[in-house]
Motif scaffolding. Structure first.
Motif: not given
Length: 185
Positions: A16-40
């Motif tokens: 639920c929470r961390s799973a939704m947060a991972e998807v939301i963060a991934g969408a927010m970071l989609n065009s970020a220049a910072l090389p970042v990965t998310t997981g949950s």
């Protein structure tokens, strides 16, 4: 040190929470220049389970897809490999720190980090760098106080509206947290 910045989002069952947060963060970071990965992961994960149906529906309404998610258990390797652990509750933070006491300086509840990081002001680092993001985490840890950390409401088992409210809250906190990590755009 890794050339990418790794964020791990943690809740109880990881459906639920961390799973939704991972998807939301991934969408927010989609065009970020910072090389970042998310997981949950979850502290009592329902390993291999998909995201809760109402959580999938809440993401659908945001134009995001959580159907590929499968829950996994928080373990020592995940804690150690993350540059930042964002938990949904103080109890989740405690579990991560019990796994690796060194992680205390990089583990926060999501709303707590969003609040602390937005005031970090790391102007001496260029935006969108891993070095800057790690400095923001260190600064937030130094400014943390002993008040009870803010937490993310758990909608599990409740009506669909609770999941939508949770997704909105996650989006707001992630916007502040990721905005601080990425710097001025």
């Amino acid at each position: 040190m890794s050339a990418e910045f790794r964020i791990l989002l943690v809740c109880t069952a990881n459906i639920c929470r961390s799973a939704m947060a991972e998807v939301i963060a991934g969408a927010m970071l989609n065009s970020a220049a910072l090389p970042v990965t998310t997981g949950s992961a979850g502290v009592r994960a329902l390993v291999g389970h998909p995201m809760a149906p109402y959580a999938v529906a809440a993401l659908d309404r945001l134009g995001l897809d959580g159907r590929a998610h499968r829950a996994r258990m928080l373990d020592l390797d995940l804690v150690r490999s993350a540059d930042l652990l964002l938990t949904m509750e103080a109890g989740h933070r405690a579990v991560a720190v019990r796994l690796d006491p060194v992680a205390a300086r990089k583990t926060f509840t999501l709303p707590e980090f969003a609040q602390l990081a937005s005031g970090a002001g790391q102007r001496r680092y260029r935006s969108d760098t891993v070095e800057r993001a790690r400095a923001i985490v260190q600064s937030a840890a130094e400014r943390r106080d002993q008040r009870r950390a803010l937490e993310v409401y758990d909608p599990y088992g409740g009506p669909p509206e609770g999941y939508e409210t949770c997704a909105k809250s996650l989006g707001e906190s992630l916007s502040h947290a990721l905005g601080a990590l990425l710097g001025p755009r």
